[in-house]
Design a protein around this motif. Sequence first.
Motif, PDB file in Angstrom:
ATOM      1  N   SER A 199       0.826  -1.209   0.000  1.00 27.11           N
ATOM      2  CA  SER A 199       0.000   0.000   0.000  1.00 27.11           C
ATOM      3  C   SER A 199       0.859   1.256   0.000  1.00 27.11           C
ATOM      4  N   TRP A 200       1.937   1.278   0.781  1.00 30.93           N
ATOM      5  CA  TRP A 200       2.785   2.467   0.804  1.00 30.93           C
ATOM      6  C   TRP A 200       3.449   2.680  -0.553  1.00 30.93           C
ATOM      7  N   THR A 201       3.961   1.618  -1.158  1.00 30.10           N
ATOM      8  CA  THR A 201       4.615   1.748  -2.461  1.00 30.10           C
ATOM      9  C   THR A 201       3.653   2.279  -3.516  1.00 30.10           C
ATOM     10  N   TYR A 202       2.431   1.743  -3.516  1.00 28.25           N
ATOM     11  CA  TYR A 202       1.450   2.182  -4.505  1.00 28.25           C
ATOM     12  C   TYR A 202       1.068   3.645  -4.286  1.00 28.25           C
ATOM     13  N   LEU A 203       0.774   4.015  -3.051  1.00 32.96           N
ATOM     14  CA  LEU A 203       0.358   5.391  -2.772  1.00 32.96           C
ATOM     15  C   LEU A 203       1.506   6.378  -2.947  1.00 32.96           C
ATOM     16  N   ALA A 230       6.918  10.129   3.774  1.00 35.01           N
ATOM     17  CA  ALA A 230       8.162   9.392   3.583  1.00 35.01           C
ATOM     18  C   ALA A 230       8.150   8.126   4.436  1.00 35.01           C
ATOM     19  N   PHE A 231       8.851   7.105   3.981  1.00 35.29           N
ATOM     20  CA  PHE A 231       8.818   5.816   4.665  1.00 35.29           C
ATOM     21  C   PHE A 231       9.302   5.930   6.107  1.00 35.29           C
ATOM     22  N   ASP A 361      11.284  22.441   3.916  1.00 30.61           N
ATOM     23  CA  ASP A 361      11.845  22.757   2.607  1.00 30.61           C
ATOM     24  C   ASP A 361      12.945  21.787   2.229  1.00 30.61           C
ATOM     25  N   ASP A 362      13.082  20.714   3.016  1.00 30.05           N
ATOM     26  CA  ASP A 362      14.135  19.748   2.731  1.00 30.05           C
ATOM     27  C   ASP A 362      13.786  18.947   1.503  1.00 30.05           C
ATOM     28  N   GLY A 363      14.733  18.190   1.013  1.00 27.01           N
ATOM     29  CA  GLY A 363      14.501  17.342  -0.130  1.00 27.01           C
ATOM     30  C   GLY A 363      13.603  16.182   0.229  1.00 27.01           C
ATOM     31  N   GLY A 364      13.065  15.513  -0.827  1.00 30.30           N
ATOM     32  CA  GLY A 364      12.129  14.417  -0.596  1.00 30.30           C
ATOM     33  C   GLY A 364      12.800  13.189  -0.084  1.00 30.30           C
ATOM     34  N   LYS A 365      12.124  12.507   0.844  1.00 31.02           N
ATOM     35  CA  LYS A 365      12.615  11.238   1.377  1.00 31.02           C
ATOM     36  C   LYS A 365      11.809  10.119   0.743  1.00 31.02           C
ATOM     37  N   HIS A 366      12.350   8.944   0.789  1.00 33.93           N
ATOM     38  CA  HIS A 366      11.680   7.783   0.237  1.00 33.93           C
ATOM     39  C   HIS A 366      11.490   6.759   1.321  1.00 33.93           C
TER      40      HIS A 366
END
Length: 366
Positions: A199-203, A230-231, A361-366
Motif C-alpha cells: 500500500s505504501w509503495t502504490y500510494l 516518507a517511509f 523545505d528539505d529534499g524528498g525522502k523515500h
Amino acid sequence: MPARLNIPPITRAVLITLVSQSFLSAVIRYRQWTEHANIVIPYLTLVPQLSIIYPWTFITATLVEGNVFTLGIAAATIYYGGRYLERAWSSRELAKFLALVALIPNLLTFLVLIIFFTLTRNESWTLTVISGTISLQSAFLVAFSQLVPAHTVTIFRGIFSLRVPRFPLLYLGVVAILSLTPLLGGASFWLALFGFLTSWTYLRFYKTVFPDLESSQSPSLRGDASETFAFAEFFPAPVKPFVAVFADQVFEVMVAMRLCTPFSQADMSAARGENLLQRGTPGSARAEAERRRAIALRALDQRLHAANASNSAGRSSSQPPTQDSGPSTETQGSQAKTQTATTSKPGPMLGETKFEPDHDDDGGKH
C-alpha cells in the motif's frame, strides 16, 4: 424508521462478499469437523500445496475470516475504512487499491511459505492457510496516514496519545504477537507486512494525483512526494535517520530496475501544496471550491453594503432633515451591519478538516 445506511457500492460489495464467504467457510468446516482433523478449504482460502489449481483464491481468500471475532473486526474495518476511502478517492480508485493490497500480499506470502518449505522440508508450511483481511487492515492504516498525517488519536482521557502514521507499525507488532496464538494463523504477520509495503509503495509512487482545477498541472501526475508520507515517518524519531538511509538505497535500486521514477522538482512543489490537492480527504476538492466561493460571496457582500452605505450617506447630506417616524440612519446602519454579518456567514462546509501546510523545505525522502 431507522435511517438507511449509506454505503458506497464497492464497500457494500466487499462487505457482502466477506460475510458470504466467511459464512460458507464456517458451514463447510462445521460439517467436516472431527476432533483430530485439520480442515482446509483450498477453493475458498489460499493453501500453497492445494490451491494452485484455484487461482481466484489469490484474491478471494482475503475476504474469508475463520472466526467470529476476526470477522467482526474485518466488517467494521471495511465498513468505516472502505466508506471513508471510497468517498475520498472514488469507487474506481478504491477498487484498484483493494485488488492490489489483496493480490500482492497473498502472492508474496505464498512465495515465502514455499521458500520456508524448500529450506526446512517441513510440509506444514505448504499447508498453512492464507486468508483474512489482515493485509487490507494494514493497507487502510497506511492510507489514513497519507490522508491525515498530522492527526493525533487520544484515548483513555489523554493517557494514551499517538499520531496516525504510528499505527501501521503498532498494528504489525500486535499481529506478530497474536499470530503466536490460535486467534490468528501463521501467515498473518506476512500478510500484514506485505500489505503495509504494498500500500505504501502504490500510494507513494503510482496512485493518480487529482490536480487543482485552477492549476496548469497535467492530470497524469502520480504518487505523493510529501515529506509527511516518507517511509521513515512511520518509525519513531530515534531510528528515522537509519530507516531513511535504508529506504533511499532501496529506492535507488527500484529506480535502476525502472520500477519507479525519481520525483521531480515540480512533484516536490506539488507535494508542498503549491499546485495540487495532494491528500484528498472526503470532498476535499468540493470543500476547496466551497471555501473559495464563500470568500468571493463575502467580498461581494461587503462591497455591496459599502456601496449602499456610501449612497445613503450622500443622500442624507444633500437632503434637509425631515420629521420621520422611521428608524434613524444609525439604526439602519446597525441593521445593515447585522444583515451583513448574517448573510456573509457561510454555511457548513464539506469535509471540515483542518489543514496545516507543511513548512519543510528539505529534499524528498523515500
